[in-house]
Motif scaffolding. Structure first.
Motif, short mmCIF file in Angstrom:
data_model
loop_
_atom_site.label_atom_id
_atom_site.label_comp_id
_atom_site.label_asym_id
_atom_site.label_seq_id
_atom_site.Cartn_x
_atom_site.Cartn_y
_atom_site.Cartn_z
N ALA A 68 84.22 -9.21 -77.29
CA ALA A 68 85.17 -8.62 -78.24
C ALA A 68 85.34 -9.41 -79.53
CB ALA A 68 86.53 -8.37 -77.59
N GLN A 69 84.56 -10.47 -79.72
CA GLN A 69 84.71 -11.26 -80.93
C GLN A 69 84.32 -10.44 -82.17
OE1 GLN A 69 86.03 -14.10 -81.66
NE2 GLN A 69 85.39 -14.12 -83.80
N ALA A 70 83.18 -9.77 -82.12
CA ALA A 70 82.76 -8.96 -83.27
C ALA A 70 83.75 -7.83 -83.52
CB ALA A 70 81.36 -8.40 -83.03
N ALA A 71 84.28 -7.24 -82.45
CA ALA A 71 85.25 -6.16 -82.61
C ALA A 71 86.53 -6.65 -83.26
CB ALA A 71 85.56 -5.53 -81.25
N ALA A 72 86.96 -7.87 -82.91
CA ALA A 72 88.17 -8.42 -83.53
C ALA A 72 87.97 -8.60 -85.03
CB ALA A 72 88.53 -9.75 -82.88
N VAL A 73 86.80 -9.07 -85.43
CA VAL A 73 86.50 -9.22 -86.86
C VAL A 73 86.51 -7.85 -87.54
CG1 VAL A 73 84.75 -9.93 -88.53
CG2 VAL A 73 85.20 -11.35 -86.52
N ARG A 74 85.95 -6.86 -86.86
CA ARG A 74 85.91 -5.50 -87.43
C ARG A 74 87.33 -4.98 -87.66
NH1 ARG A 74 83.60 -3.14 -83.39
NH2 ARG A 74 81.51 -3.62 -84.11
N TRP A 75 88.19 -5.16 -86.67
CA TRP A 75 89.57 -4.70 -86.81
C TRP A 75 90.30 -5.42 -87.94
CZ3 TRP A 75 93.00 -1.19 -84.77
CH2 TRP A 75 92.51 -0.35 -83.76
N LYS A 76 90.08 -6.70 -88.06
CA LYS A 76 90.79 -7.48 -89.06
C LYS A 76 90.41 -7.09 -90.49
CE LYS A 76 91.55 -11.53 -86.12
NZ LYS A 76 91.16 -12.93 -85.84
N HIS A 77 89.20 -6.58 -90.66
CA HIS A 77 88.72 -6.30 -92.02
C HIS A 77 88.59 -4.81 -92.32
CE1 HIS A 77 87.92 -10.52 -92.96
NE2 HIS A 77 87.48 -10.63 -91.72
N ALA A 78 88.79 -3.96 -91.32
CA ALA A 78 88.60 -2.52 -91.53
C ALA A 78 89.71 -1.94 -92.40
CB ALA A 78 88.57 -1.81 -90.18
N GLN A 79 89.31 -1.01 -93.24
CA GLN A 79 90.25 -0.22 -94.03
C GLN A 79 89.93 1.25 -93.85
OE1 GLN A 79 90.10 -1.46 -98.15
NE2 GLN A 79 91.40 -3.23 -97.77
N THR A 80 90.95 2.08 -93.90
CA THR A 80 90.73 3.52 -93.79
C THR A 80 90.10 4.03 -95.07
OG1 THR A 80 92.87 4.15 -94.71
CG2 THR A 80 92.79 3.69 -92.34
N ALA A 81 89.69 5.29 -95.04
CA ALA A 81 89.08 5.91 -96.22
C ALA A 81 90.03 5.90 -97.40
CB ALA A 81 88.65 7.33 -95.90
N ALA A 82 91.34 5.83 -97.12
CA ALA A 82 92.34 5.80 -98.19
C ALA A 82 92.64 4.38 -98.67
CB ALA A 82 93.63 6.46 -97.71
N GLY A 83 91.94 3.40 -98.09
CA GLY A 83 92.12 2.02 -98.53
C GLY A 83 93.22 1.27 -97.80
N GLU A 84 93.75 1.85 -96.72
CA GLU A 84 94.82 1.20 -95.96
C GLU A 84 94.22 0.25 -94.92
OE1 GLU A 84 98.49 2.52 -92.97
OE2 GLU A 84 96.80 3.85 -93.31
N PRO A 85 94.62 -1.00 -94.89
CA PRO A 85 94.14 -1.90 -93.83
C PRO A 85 94.50 -1.35 -92.45
CG PRO A 85 95.20 -3.15 -95.57
CD PRO A 85 95.50 -1.70 -95.84
N LEU A 86 93.52 -1.33 -91.57
CA LEU A 86 93.76 -0.74 -90.25
C LEU A 86 94.81 -1.52 -89.47
CD1 LEU A 86 92.86 1.65 -88.61
CD2 LEU A 86 91.07 0.23 -87.59
#
Length: 270
Positions: A68-86
């Motif tokens: 889950a290390q890569a997934a944690a990085v993905r969650w921390k940096h993901a933004q929605t299409a509207a630019g909102e941090p996930l």
């Protein structure tokens, strides 16, 4: 009476989403949706439209870089299409008194995101991790767990001893420093511990403790009790015939009891 709306997030290697959704439905969830992570990022689904969030088991990103290390990085940096941090959606969900359950790989994700154990209210700060089993191999077996009656955990209320299956290679809890382990024990953050199946007593003995986790820790909760992460799979024990001793007359508590507690909590509007 409040409606229970369950979101099970899948994608990138999760493989227990169907069983997790089934357990939530069995427990009485009014709405239960399985949604891909990519659909949340695209803005087609919002996390904060639900009040019960499940991170199911599996092998996120093939456990590359550690479970889950890569997934944690993905969650921390993901933004929605509207630019909102996930993570803002995730925070809004939790701040609205939502419940979060992380199972096996989902537990690994929660600790690496820093949602567990959140000692001292330090959410999104990593305090523990989960490392390779002491056996140095994948463990696939049934285990016995005892619930901590001093824990604030919503999911384990009223439970004492429960049998569940485990299937993991990285389930040994590793605190960032020795003081963290002491605080886990003193604060009630330890919700579930591995136990001797004959006595129900906490044990460090293998294979009853399948990974060598210190203090036999199998599951953690946060200070509010509204987040639970555990290595065993409660969703996989959803019918009496799942248990290996069923033909010998054993009728232990189903793993769905954890889901039932969650649904009851949300129904009560607590």
């Amino acid at each position: 009476m409040p409606q229970v709306r369950t979101l099970v997030i899948t994608g990138f290697g999760s493989n227990c989403e169907v069983e997790s959704a089934h357990a939530a439905r069995m427990a009485g969830s009014d709405v239960t949706d399985i949604v891909f992570f990519s659909d949340i990022v695209a803005g087609r689904t919002r996390i904060d439209a639900y009040n019960f969030l499940i991170f199911p088991g599996g092998f996120l990103d093939g456990d590359d870089l550690g479970a889950a290390q890569a997934a944690a990085v993905r969650w921390k940096h993901a933004q929605t299409a509207a630019g909102e941090p996930l993570l803002d959606q995730l925070r809004a969900f939790f701040d609205a008194d939502g419940l979060i359950l992380g199972i096996c790989n989902g537990f690994q994700l929660l600790v690496k995101l820093g949602l567990l154990p959140a000692l001292g209210g330090a959410y999104f700060a990593r305090q523990v991790s989960l490392a390779n089993n002491d056996s140095a191999r994948f463990e696939d077996r049934w285990v016995t767990l005892c619930a901590n009656p001093q824990s604030p955990c919503v999911f384990t209320k009223g439970l004492s001893v429960i049998d569940l299956p485990v299937r993991h290679g990285e389930g040994k809890l590793v605190p960032m420093e020795p003081a963290v382990l002491d605080e886990l024990m003193a604060s009630g953050a330890v919700a579930l511990q591995y136990a001797d199946p004959a006595t129900g007593a906490v044990t460090m003995d293998y294979p009853a403790n399948p990974n060598g986790s210190p203090q036999a820790i199998a599951g953690l909760t946060d200070p509010t009790g509204r987040i639970l992460g555990l290595m065993p799979h409660p969703e996989a024990f959803n019918h009496p015939t799942n248990h290996p001793d069923y033909t010998r007359g054993a009728r232990p508590t189903l793993g769905t009891a954890l889901f039932e507690n969650a649904v009851a909590f949300l129904r009560a509007g607590a």
